[in-house]
Design a protein around this motif. Structure first.
Motif, PDB file in Angstrom:
ATOM      1  N   GLU A   1     -64.235 -20.362  45.239  1.00 52.82           N
ATOM      2  CA  GLU A   1     -62.884 -20.908  45.234  1.00 52.82           C
ATOM      3  C   GLU A   1     -62.380 -21.024  46.668  1.00 52.82           C
ATOM      4  OE1 GLU A   1     -58.470 -19.962  43.310  1.00 52.82           O
ATOM      5  OE2 GLU A   1     -60.208 -18.711  42.787  1.00 52.82           O
TER       6      GLU A   1
ATOM      7  N   GLU B   1     -61.764 -26.287  44.525  1.00 52.20           N
ATOM      8  CA  GLU B   1     -60.723 -25.698  43.708  1.00 52.20           C
ATOM      9  C   GLU B   1     -61.360 -24.987  42.516  1.00 52.20           C
ATOM     10  OE1 GLU B   1     -58.664 -29.195  42.594  1.00 52.20           O
ATOM     11  OE2 GLU B   1     -57.635 -29.438  44.511  1.00 52.20           O
TER      12      GLU B   1
ATOM     13  N   ASN C   1     -63.461 -30.124  39.488  1.00 52.09           N
ATOM     14  CA  ASN C   1     -62.540 -29.822  40.576  1.00 52.09           C
ATOM     15  C   ASN C   1     -62.660 -30.936  41.602  1.00 52.09           C
ATOM     16  OD1 ASN C   1     -64.881 -29.271  42.030  1.00 52.09           O
ATOM     17  ND2 ASN C   1     -64.501 -27.077  42.212  1.00 52.09           N
TER      18      ASN C   1
END
Length: 581
Positions: free
Chosen positions: A537, A560, A347
């Motif tokens: 998240e 993310e 991410n």
């Protein structure tokens, strides 16, 4: 983590996403239309790999060849940062990747400084720039399954390393790169460069898909393809993995000795990888033994189709360590190039990789029961010169977030209540309140040490985190290194304590909304102490993370969702390519 190229119905188009990503800037301003006073530089644009060169020439609009002086980015003759150019117009790209990968070469008439001509040069990593005629290929380059495309989309990843099993040689990469997320068939052609780097056309066939470890049941994302004779360097050389002190783009095989991720984590040994999108990058492990959920698409460029929860994974810190297209890269220790893990997802703050021992075990020959081995050589250091070295994990988003008035007031109250007791230890020279590094946005009671304490500093006091800052005179268990002191190593018992707490609590934590991973790493608030690393998240509500769990500090990393495709595209060197439907 593949990259995706796109085409449209109306013939050829220029895109940047298809060749490595979003975040590309607008093209540099072009010189004004040619006039009687302008010069024309040839070629008008060029793409060069690190350390390579190209001859440039200049003509006046009248067709004559004037005397000129050459400059790069406004610097006469250029320099090491942007590349150099001779009086005769031969440009050499820098060995180290420049801050901006587009540079402008200018020719200025000696007789009239108003007469100028310009050319734009894009500097790229050799990984993506490897050409079909570069045979046998070295690894760490663009590649993938030649059938990994739809009517309008095509995908590429990284051909990571070379394996030997039962006398045969195989390219190692991810299942989702070589086998299209379990949908590939034995014998599928593996091409180089990958489709997204070759106008969605099949690259030269360098291997054929041989074996894939099932994504849903093997706990790894790995596959191998048997090489085509003469197409792959049998030394196992990986682009840019050359020894420290050599040219920054030198290729070299990894060490044939494997590294244990837990040992790498505990000792804070640096790691490196060489991949298709971001080239050679270096960082440090953020966590090991990590349980993490990773999203997969159903086909090249398709919507998310399923999520796989992997256990025992390696996570590398630093948002610039990888990007989509680096999937399949081999992660090695930076001090001796020993293989640690196979990169497969990420991410915008972290990168996920399968421990290399698990990968090799999953690729056992079902008939002979033989395990593959890494084709490598002796230990050697890795030069991380082509990119800025990421010394530690990038701070999670919100690290500088202001403390709420209520939280700060509560921390101040706890500090006032306990300061005198803490200061009774001669090694504690001060107590204050500041920001927690393990949980951005939360306060911490800051304890300043000048030596070894009589008793360990509490990990929390009345639910408020503590943060330990050691004075310059305190060197116990620290490691002196050139340019400063490395973070304290984690002692074995301390690491095992954190690992046991993680194993007990990870299943329940992963059931909570907003939590996408749990691993074991080091605390930023208390160097030398282990921490349970909890990946959340960003932007999604989750339950409050306590300061400690089972007596182990917690450290929160926000980012993310982890995915095996199209992540962190802003870090990929921007470039455009023509892609046909």
């Amino acid at each position: 983590m593949r990259v995706i190229a796109m085409g449209v119905a109306a013939g050829l188009v220029l895109v940047s996403l298809g060749c490595g990503g979003g975040g590309s800037k607008a093209a540099p301003t072009q010189p004004p239309p040619a006039t009687a006073a302008s010069l024309v530089v040839s070629p008008s644009s060029a793409t060069l790999a690190l350390g390579t060169g190209r001859q440039f020439s200049v003509k006046a609009s009248s067709g004559t060849t004037p005397a000129v002086t050459w400059s790069v980015e406004g610097v006469a003759g250029g320099n090491a940062a942007v590349g150099t150019i001779t009086a005769g117009g031969f440009y050499t790209a820098p060995d180290k990747f420049p801050a901006d990968n587009k540079v402008t070469i200018t020719a200025t008439a000696t007789a009239n400084s108003n007469q100028r001509g310009k050319s734009s040069v894009t500097v790229v990593y050799p990984n993506t720039n490897a050409k079909p005629e570069d045979t046998p290929i070295k690894l760490g380059t663009s590649g993938g399954n030649n059938t990994d495309l739809t009517a309008t989309l095509c995908c590429s990843g990284t051909l990571g390393a070379l394996l030997r099993r039962d006398g045969d040689l195989f390219i190692l990469s991810n299942n989702h790169v070589l086998a299209k997320s379990d949908k590939g068939d034995a014998g599928d052609p593996i091409g180089q460069p990958g489709l997204a780097d070759n106008n969605c056309s099949a690259g030269k066939v360098v291997a054929h898909l041989t074996q894939k470890a099932p994504l849903q049941s093997s706990n790894v994302d790995a596959a191998i393809g048997k090489i085509v004779d003469g197409q792959v360097a049998t030394s196992g050389s990986i682009l840019a993995l050359g020894p420290a002190g050599s040219t920054s783009i030198a290729a070299a095989p990894p060490s044939s000795t494997l590294a244990d991720p837990a040992t790498v984590m505990s000792s804070n040994t640096g790691v490196a990888k060489s991949g298709r999108s971001t080239g050679l990058t270096c960082s440090a492990l953020q966590s090991v033994s990590t349980s993490v959920s990773v999203d997969y698409d159903g086909s090249c460029g398709g919507a998310k189709a399923f999520t796989v929860t992997f256990h025992g994974q390696v996570v590398v810190g630093g948002g610039s360590f990888s990007a989509g297209g680096d999937s399949g890269s081999l992660v090695v220790t930076s001090d001796n190039a020993r293989p640690v893990a196979l990169l497969f997802a990420g991410n915008d703050t972290s990168t996920v990789a399968n421990p290399i021992q698990d990968v090799l075990q999953a690729l056992q020959n079902s008939t002979t029961k033989s395990l593959p081995t890494i084709v490598g050589g002796s230990d050697h250091g890795v030069s991380c010169a082509p990119t800025a070295t990421v010394q530690s994990a990038a701070a999670p988003a919100g690290a500088s977030a202001p403390l709420s008035t209520g939280a700060l007031a509560r921390a101040m109250g706890v500090k006032e209540k306990w300061a005198a007791s803490l200061m009774s230890d001669p090694a504690i020279s001060g107590v204050g309140v500041g920001h927690s590094d393990d949980q951005p946005g939360e306060p911490a009671i800051v304890v300043y040490l000048s030596g070894a304490t009589l008793q360990p500093v509490p990990r929390e006091i009345e639910g408020v985190r503590t943060k330990v800052i050691r004075g310059t005179t305190f060197t116990a268990r620290s490691e002196q290194a050139a340019g400063g002191t490395r973070p304290l190593a984690l002692e074995r018992d301390e690491f095992q304590r954190g690992l046991a707490a993680k194993e007990r609590n990870a299943p329940a934590l992963l059931q909570q909304a907003g939590i996408v991973g749990v691993g074991v790493g080091r605390s930023d608030d208390a160097p030398g102490e282990t921490a349970m690393i909890i990946y959340v998240e960003r932007g999604k509500a989750h339950a409050a993370i306590p300061a400690t769990i089972d007596g182990v500090r917690t450290r929160v990393v926000a980012g993310e969702r982890f995915r095996a495709f199209r992540w962190n595209e802003k870090t990929s060197p921007p470039r455009a390519c023509k892609i046909s439907r």
